[in-house]
Design a protein around this motif. Structure first.
Motif, PDB file in Angstrom:
ATOM      1  N   GLU A 212      -3.602   0.442   1.246  1.00  0.00           N
ATOM      2  CA  GLU A 212      -4.255  -0.533   0.379  1.00  0.00           C
ATOM      3  C   GLU A 212      -4.825  -1.659   1.250  1.00  0.00           C
ATOM      4  OE1 GLU A 212      -4.681  -0.145  -2.795  1.00  0.00           O
ATOM      5  OE2 GLU A 212      -3.472   1.684  -2.926  1.00  0.00           O
ATOM      6  N   LYS A 214      -4.748  -4.813   0.810  1.00  0.00           N
ATOM      7  CA  LYS A 214      -3.798  -5.913   0.975  1.00  0.00           C
ATOM      8  C   LYS A 214      -2.811  -5.605   2.109  1.00  0.00           C
ATOM      9  CE  LYS A 214      -0.666  -8.930  -1.613  1.00  0.00           C
ATOM     10  NZ  LYS A 214       0.353  -8.957  -0.549  1.00  0.00           N
ATOM     11  N   GLU A 232      -9.802   2.706  -0.174  1.00  0.00           N
ATOM     12  CA  GLU A 232     -10.830   2.883  -1.191  1.00  0.00           C
ATOM     13  C   GLU A 232     -11.283   1.524  -1.690  1.00  0.00           C
ATOM     14  OE1 GLU A 232     -11.264   4.750  -5.738  1.00  0.00           O
ATOM     15  OE2 GLU A 232      -9.573   5.328  -4.453  1.00  0.00           O
ATOM     16  N   GLY A 233     -12.587   1.357  -1.877  1.00  0.00           N
ATOM     17  CA  GLY A 233     -13.079   0.081  -2.360  1.00  0.00           C
ATOM     18  C   GLY A 233     -14.523   0.147  -2.803  1.00  0.00           C
ATOM     19  N   ASN A 234     -14.986  -0.939  -3.431  1.00  0.00           N
ATOM     20  CA  ASN A 234     -16.359  -1.064  -3.904  1.00  0.00           C
ATOM     21  C   ASN A 234     -17.145  -2.009  -3.006  1.00  0.00           C
ATOM     22  OD1 ASN A 234     -14.696  -0.456  -6.536  1.00  0.00           O
ATOM     23  ND2 ASN A 234     -16.808   0.112  -6.980  1.00  0.00           N
ATOM     24  N   LYS A 285     -14.142  -4.719  -1.995  1.00  0.00           N
ATOM     25  CA  LYS A 285     -12.944  -5.126  -2.736  1.00  0.00           C
ATOM     26  C   LYS A 285     -12.294  -3.923  -3.402  1.00  0.00           C
ATOM     27  CE  LYS A 285     -14.576  -6.201  -7.423  1.00  0.00           C
ATOM     28  NZ  LYS A 285     -14.555  -7.220  -8.488  1.00  0.00           N
ATOM     29  N   ASP A 286     -10.981  -4.032  -3.570  1.00  0.00           N
ATOM     30  CA  ASP A 286     -10.239  -3.111  -4.426  1.00  0.00           C
ATOM     31  C   ASP A 286      -9.402  -3.966  -5.368  1.00  0.00           C
ATOM     32  OD1 ASP A 286      -8.114  -4.053  -2.947  1.00  0.00           O
ATOM     33  OD2 ASP A 286      -7.582  -2.125  -2.070  1.00  0.00           O
ATOM     34  N   SER A 287      -8.390  -3.408  -5.971  1.00  0.00           N
ATOM     35  CA  SER A 287      -7.600  -4.158  -6.946  1.00  0.00           C
ATOM     36  C   SER A 287      -6.687  -5.188  -6.303  1.00  0.00           C
ATOM     37  CB  SER A 287      -6.755  -3.190  -7.781  1.00  0.00           C
ATOM     38  OG  SER A 287      -5.881  -2.440  -6.947  1.00  0.00           O
ATOM     39  N   THR A 288      -6.582  -5.181  -4.973  1.00  0.00           N
ATOM     40  CA  THR A 288      -5.621  -6.057  -4.305  1.00  0.00           C
ATOM     41  C   THR A 288      -6.249  -7.103  -3.399  1.00  0.00           C
ATOM     42  OG1 THR A 288      -5.385  -4.590  -2.380  1.00  0.00           O
ATOM     43  CG2 THR A 288      -3.967  -4.143  -4.275  1.00  0.00           C
ATOM     44  N   GLU A 289      -7.492  -6.887  -2.935  1.00  0.00           N
ATOM     45  CA  GLU A 289      -7.995  -7.727  -1.861  1.00  0.00           C
ATOM     46  C   GLU A 289      -9.516  -7.634  -1.761  1.00  0.00           C
ATOM     47  OE1 GLU A 289      -7.875 -10.392   0.117  1.00  0.00           O
ATOM     48  OE2 GLU A 289      -5.892  -9.766   0.835  1.00  0.00           O
ATOM     49  N   SER A 326     -21.867  -1.798  -5.560  1.00  0.00           N
ATOM     50  CA  SER A 326     -20.942  -1.570  -6.685  1.00  0.00           C
ATOM     51  C   SER A 326     -20.411  -0.145  -6.743  1.00  0.00           C
ATOM     52  CB  SER A 326     -21.589  -1.915  -8.043  1.00  0.00           C
ATOM     53  OG  SER A 326     -22.463  -0.876  -8.479  1.00  0.00           O
ATOM     54  N   ASN A 328     -18.234   3.134  -5.393  1.00  0.00           N
ATOM     55  CA  ASN A 328     -16.888   3.258  -4.842  1.00  0.00           C
ATOM     56  C   ASN A 328     -16.913   4.216  -3.654  1.00  0.00           C
ATOM     57  OD1 ASN A 328     -13.893   4.339  -4.880  1.00  0.00           O
ATOM     58  ND2 ASN A 328     -13.927   2.429  -6.033  1.00  0.00           N
TER      59      ASN A 328
END
Length: 382
Positions: A212, A214, A232-234, A285-289, A326, A328
């Motif tokens: 992740e 983070k 994984e990220g956008n 960004k992902d859901s954490t950072e 935007s 992924n």
């Protein structure tokens, strides 16, 4: 050997020849010298005599203690340890001169080697090695010879590379079993540099570990040569408006344009040849950072054209780049010493990337088309 003795013998000793040596001293290597990987040393003096022998001793095998490229580990505490490496030569760059941080001018040439289990690794030939041995390697690069290196060191450069030392020897196709094994493997791969590089690039991502973003910023990771991770990220934002720079063809560093000439400070060349190279910074960004990633030539895959084409028609290709925002992606990177330092500033250099939802098309059926005297091919998306 001391300098005056070296001067006397420099034209006498030839690598690969067998000699009788009289009135020399054999002793164990001082354990304080951790960069010496031999147990004994031979000390010559002013009374030492050397005569060429009529017989030939094959000592090639005993000269080396090879370590596989994919087993190299970057450890700053062991960076002075000398290593023996063997690999197939797949790339030789031109030689150029640089001035070190200590103000010393020297020669430098970069080559790449590969073995059966590794991605290509860069090895830098320094000083006379860049001129002498480097010229020989340039002449035979088309043959993709097997090169055995003894007493080279690891360098904290571009994520981990190798370099010659004052003790290095370079043997082309020595008569040892490792050479035969590598040549056989090369033949089975059709002797194609492109095939070898593609296969190695696929292999290096087989053992990647997902993390992740983070954790990437907060946790400690071992800096292992050729150890890859991915997250994984956008893509949410492009940080630099200009995605390319003018690069020296020799060292790939940025050049300064002055009229019709390009100046490369690193090569100290006031009229160097140059080309365009990609350089992009993106917010991911992902859901954490949220972090910043730097992408170089992999941008060609993302945009669909070379940096040279993009520089000419940037507006044309910028629309395709905007479409990527935007989306992924999986981002792959090497946790090398460079990324280990930069990640603390929430930044990372990406090795390659893949779109998460990229659809592949597979041929699932082929049948004859009698009307058009051809074949119908049925294709579906994975």
């Amino acid at each position: 050997m001391f300098n005056d003795i070296v001067d006397q013998l420099v034209d006498t000793l030839v690598i690969g020849m067998t000699y009788f040596i009289f009135d020399a001293t054999v002793k164990r290597v001082n354990p304080k010298f951790t960069n010496v990987n031999k147990e004994h040393e031979l000390t010559l003096n002013n009374n030492t005599k050397i005569e060429e022998a009529d017989v030939h001793l094959n000592v090639e095998k005993s000269r080396y203690q090879f370590i596989k490229i994919n087993e190299l580990k970057w450890d700053i505490d062991k960076s002075n340890k000398l290593l023996d490496i063997i690999g197939i030569l797949v790339e030789v760059q031109n030689v150029f001169s640089i001035t070190t941080t200590k103000g010393v001018k020297t020669n430098k040439r970069e080559i790449k080697i590969i073995d059966k289990e590794s991605a290509p690794v860069m090895l830098t030939l320094w000083d006379n090695y860049a001129i002498n041995e480097g010229s020989k390697l340039m002449d035979i690069i088309g043959e993709n010879p097997v090169i055995a290196f003894s007493s080279i060191k690891q360098i904290d450069y571009q994520g981990g590379s190798l370099g010659t030392t004052a003790f290095t020897t370079i043997d082309i196709n020595p008569m040892i079993t490792e050479v035969d094994e590598l040549k056989k493997w090369f033949t089975l791969k059709n002797g194609s540099k492109k095939i070898l590089l593609k296969a190695s690039n696929e292999d290096k991502y087989k053992k990647v570990e997902r993390i992740e973003m983070k954790d990437l910023m907060d946790k400690e990771y071992k800096t292992i040569l050729n150890q890859y991770y991915y997250f994984e990220g956008n893509i949410v934002n492009l940080e630099n408006e200009k995605l390319w720079y003018n690069a020296c063809k020799t060292c790939k560093k940025k050049v300064q344009l002055k009229g019709d000439h390009a100046t490369c400070d690193k090569c100290q060349n006031d009229d160097t040849e140059y080309t365009q190279k990609y350089f992009g910074k993106f917010k991911i960004k992902d859901s954490t950072e949220i972090i910043t990633v730097t992408i170089f030539e992999e941008l060609e895959t993302l945009i669909g054209c070379s940096a040279i084409e993009y520089a000419i028609s940037s507006e044309k290709y910028k629309q395709k780049l905007d479409v990527c925002l935007s989306k992924n992606y999986y981002f792959y990177f090497k946790m090398d010493s460079k990324n280990e330092g930069s990640r603390k500033s929430r930044s990372i250099v990406i090795d390659t990337m893949k779109e998460r939802n990229a659809q592949k098309r597979s041929i699932i059926d082929v049948e004859d088309d009698e009307d058009k005297k051809g074949k119908k091919i049925k294709i579906e998306k994975d």
